[in-house]
Write a protein that holds these residues in place. Structure first.
Motif, PDB file in Angstrom:
ATOM      1  N   GLU A   1       0.773  -1.134   0.066  1.00  0.00           N
ATOM      2  CA  GLU A   1      -0.149  -0.040   0.080  1.00  0.00           C
ATOM      3  C   GLU A   1       0.797   1.131  -0.047  1.00  0.00           C
ATOM      4  O   GLU A   1       1.941   1.480   0.706  1.00  0.00           O
ATOM      5  CB  GLU A   1      -0.868  -0.156   1.250  1.00  0.00           C
ATOM      6  CG  GLU A   1      -1.760   1.040   1.322  1.00  0.00           C
ATOM      7  CD  GLU A   1      -2.897   1.095   2.635  1.00  0.00           C
ATOM      8  OE1 GLU A   1      -3.073   2.194   3.130  1.00  0.00           O
ATOM      9  OE2 GLU A   1      -3.070  -0.074   2.852  1.00  0.00           O
ATOM     10  N   VAL A   2       0.588   2.224  -1.024  1.00  0.00           N
ATOM     11  CA  VAL A   2       1.340   3.506  -0.998  1.00  0.00           C
ATOM     12  C   VAL A   2       0.267   4.624  -0.706  1.00  0.00           C
ATOM     13  O   VAL A   2      -0.691   4.509  -1.732  1.00  0.00           O
ATOM     14  CB  VAL A   2       1.954   3.500  -2.463  1.00  0.00           C
ATOM     15  CG1 VAL A   2       2.757   4.885  -2.328  1.00  0.00           C
ATOM     16  CG2 VAL A   2       3.133   2.228  -2.296  1.00  0.00           C
ATOM     17  N   THR A   3       0.754   5.565  -0.154  1.00  0.00           N
ATOM     18  CA  THR A   3      -0.157   6.927  -0.068  1.00  0.00           C
ATOM     19  C   THR A   3       0.535   7.933  -0.624  1.00  0.00           C
ATOM     20  O   THR A   3       1.608   8.419  -0.146  1.00  0.00           O
ATOM     21  CB  THR A   3      -0.726   7.065   1.195  1.00  0.00           C
ATOM     22  OG1 THR A   3      -1.368   6.050   1.974  1.00  0.00           O
ATOM     23  CG2 THR A   3      -1.519   8.153   1.481  1.00  0.00           C
ATOM     24  N   ASN A   4      -0.003   8.718  -1.714  1.00  0.00           N
ATOM     25  CA  ASN A   4       0.572   9.817  -2.290  1.00  0.00           C
ATOM     26  C   ASN A   4      -0.294  10.917  -2.428  1.00  0.00           C
ATOM     27  O   ASN A   4      -1.547  10.772  -2.259  1.00  0.00           O
ATOM     28  CB  ASN A   4       1.218   9.362  -3.926  1.00  0.00           C
ATOM     29  CG  ASN A   4       2.265   8.408  -4.003  1.00  0.00           C
ATOM     30  OD1 ASN A   4       3.290   8.428  -3.018  1.00  0.00           O
ATOM     31  ND2 ASN A   4       2.372   7.486  -4.838  1.00  0.00           N
ATOM     32  N   PHE A   5       0.285  12.151  -2.643  1.00  0.00           N
ATOM     33  CA  PHE A   5      -0.511  13.363  -2.802  1.00  0.00           C
ATOM     34  C   PHE A   5      -0.041  13.954  -4.220  1.00  0.00           C
ATOM     35  O   PHE A   5       1.023  14.072  -4.433  1.00  0.00           O
ATOM     36  CB  PHE A   5      -0.388  14.277  -1.666  1.00  0.00           C
ATOM     37  CG  PHE A   5      -0.892  13.776  -0.389  1.00  0.00           C
ATOM     38  CD1 PHE A   5      -2.265  14.334  -0.207  1.00  0.00           C
ATOM     39  CD2 PHE A   5      -0.222  12.911   0.507  1.00  0.00           C
ATOM     40  CE1 PHE A   5      -2.817  13.744   1.189  1.00  0.00           C
ATOM     41  CE2 PHE A   5      -0.961  12.492   1.613  1.00  0.00           C
ATOM     42  CZ  PHE A   5      -2.168  12.923   2.173  1.00  0.00           C
ATOM     43  N   GLU A   6      -1.030  14.358  -4.730  1.00  0.00           N
ATOM     44  CA  GLU A   6      -0.813  14.971  -6.109  1.00  0.00           C
ATOM     45  C   GLU A   6      -0.403  16.476  -5.963  1.00  0.00           C
ATOM     46  O   GLU A   6      -1.024  16.978  -5.242  1.00  0.00           O
ATOM     47  CB  GLU A   6      -1.980  14.972  -7.071  1.00  0.00           C
ATOM     48  CG  GLU A   6      -1.900  15.438  -8.497  1.00  0.00           C
ATOM     49  CD  GLU A   6      -3.044  15.246  -9.419  1.00  0.00           C
ATOM     50  OE1 GLU A   6      -3.106  14.035  -9.880  1.00  0.00           O
ATOM     51  OE2 GLU A   6      -3.728  16.054  -9.758  1.00  0.00           O
ATOM     52  N   VAL A   7       0.510  16.814  -6.701  1.00  0.00           N
ATOM     53  CA  VAL A   7       1.178  18.114  -6.659  1.00  0.00           C
ATOM     54  C   VAL A   7       1.298  18.710  -8.159  1.00  0.00           C
ATOM     55  O   VAL A   7       1.963  17.885  -8.997  1.00  0.00           O
ATOM     56  CB  VAL A   7       2.500  18.087  -5.856  1.00  0.00           C
ATOM     57  CG1 VAL A   7       3.200  19.405  -6.086  1.00  0.00           C
ATOM     58  CG2 VAL A   7       2.399  17.712  -4.611  1.00  0.00           C
TER      59      VAL A   7
END
Length: 425
Positions: A281-287
């Motif tokens: 599981e990977v959590t990213n945020f869009e920039v």
């Protein structure tokens, strides 16, 4: 007798030689002492450190419009090709209007019928009105009964309602007419912006579905390539360091010989989670990063690597990254004597500390440090070291595993910097 004396003399000499040999071996073994660990060293110095966050993504235009037809039918004209530059209000395509034209004729007939119905209802209303007022006058003079008067009044009310209903139907028919006139106009599709056709999904003669009732057929995309952004995914551990306006450098896989400058334009507050519920599981945020430079080679969807500069500190104490390691200090020899009972209990439960090893003569001395930001090669030292001190910077195995407080070391002059005489006791 003489031979026996010679034999004894030979035995004594042999024993003496054996004793001397054993003594030499023992001297070598026990005199060797602790073996020194080969290390490299570097002085604590001042430099400017810029902390960066790396991410990958793709470049996208700031404005990208998806073109769909609002009416269903066959594409009878297609005036553009993929990659062609277009102007706002330029004709792009035309849908066969035959169905809409037929429906428009039906609606026009309905409008005409509604108008005729209004005329009929108006005449009926006028007659009922005259009858009602005549009956009212007769009723006031007691020439007709109350029942007869009520009948005239009911006829009058019915005529007025029929007239208003006819007017409403007429307005409804006119609205429907305007709707189909607009539908007919929308069979010709024009560009809403200046831009480039970056995607063309239909061919001449294909059937498309309109968007009035459902998701219609996407015919093409028009993008404004004058303003481009890099849209990247930043790990949740790094997103906390970013802020709007941070400087970024974007490198495209297709243009590896150049880095393009940009600024952080948007930081998403919604996480993008992949492989949910698994160990991957990977959590990213869009920039979103606005590119400040233009290049005709830009294409939407190109892959890019981004380095975002989150903070810069000038003229700070620093050491190589590999010099700093983590050790579970517990009750270490260098602070055990000074710590009280409570402090010793606290130290035993404390988390592992950041430490470095400094060079004192031919010994490695452990030192606690407090660190700040880091770049790809060096890390800021907030406390624990002084300018000019020599820290052990390698090898990785030596710093992370082999070295202990007071361990004997030797400087590897082949790969490291040889300490000057001031660093020796």
């Amino acid at each position: 007798m003489a031979k026996r004396k010679n034999n004894k003399k030979g035995i004594i000499i042999g024993i003496t030689i054996a004793i001397l040999a054993l003594a030499g071996i023992a001297l070598v073994i026990f005199g060797r002492g602790e073996q020194a660990i080969a290390v490299t060293v570097e002085e604590v110095s001042k430099r400017t450190i810029t902390q960066t966050v790396s991410a990958v993504g793709k470049i996208q235009p700031e404005t990208e419009v998806k073109i769909s037809s609002q009416t269903s039918g066959e594409v009878i004209f297609l005036g553009v090709k993929e990659g062609e530059r277009v102007k706002a209000h330029q004709l792009l395509a035309r849908i066969n209007p035959d169905i809409v034209e037929t429906q428009l004729e039906q609606v026009k007939a309905s409008v005409e019928a509604a108008k005729i119905d209004i005329d009929a209802r108006a005449s009926e209303k006028e007659r009922a009105t005259n009858d009602f007022y005549r009956a009212k006058e007769l009723f006031d003079k007691k020439f007709i009964s109350k029942q007869e008067f009520d009948n005239y009044k009911a006829s009058y009310d019915l005529a007025m309602s029929s007239y208003r209903a006819a007017m409403a139907r007429y307005e409804q028919a006119k609205a429907t007419l305007r709707q189909f006139e607009r539908s007919l106009a929308r069979t010709s599709i024009y560009s809403p912006i200046d831009g480039v056709v970056t995607s063309l999904s239909v061919e001449l003669g294909e059937k498309v579905v309109g968007t009035e009732m459902m998701m219609g057929t996407e015919m093409m995309r028009i993008s404004d390539l004058n303003v481009m952004n890099a849209v990247v995914d930043v790990d949740e551990n790094d997103i906390v360091y970013l802020k709007l306006g941070d400087t970024a450098y974007v490198e495209l896989d297709a243009i590896p010989d150049r880095k393009f400058k940009g600024v952080v334009l948007e930081i998403s507050h919604s996480a993008k989670v992949s492989s949910l519920g698994t160990q991957n599981e990977v959590t990213n945020f869009e920039v979103k990063i606005r590119l400040l430079e233009r290049d005709p080679r830009f294409r939407p969807g190109m892959s890019c690597n981004v380095e975002i500069q989150t903070e810069t500190r000038a003229n700070v104490l620093s050491v190589p990254l590999q010099s700093v390691t983590i050790r579970d200090l517990g009750m270490n020899s260098f602070d055990e004597d000074e710590a009280g009972p409570d402090e010793k209990q606290t130290q035993s439960k404390a988390r592992p500390q950041q430490i470095v090893f400094i060079l004192e003569g031919d010994k490695a001395k452990m030192r606690k440090v407090e660190t700040g930001i880091s770049d790809k090669g060096y890390i800021e030292i907030i406390s624990g070291l002084s300018l000019g001190e020599k820290v052990i910077s390698g090898s990785y195995q030596a710093v992370s595993k082999l070295l202990t407080d007071g361990a004997k070391v030797k400087v590897d002059t082949l790969f490291g910097k040889k300490p000057n005489k001031a660093g020796k006791k």
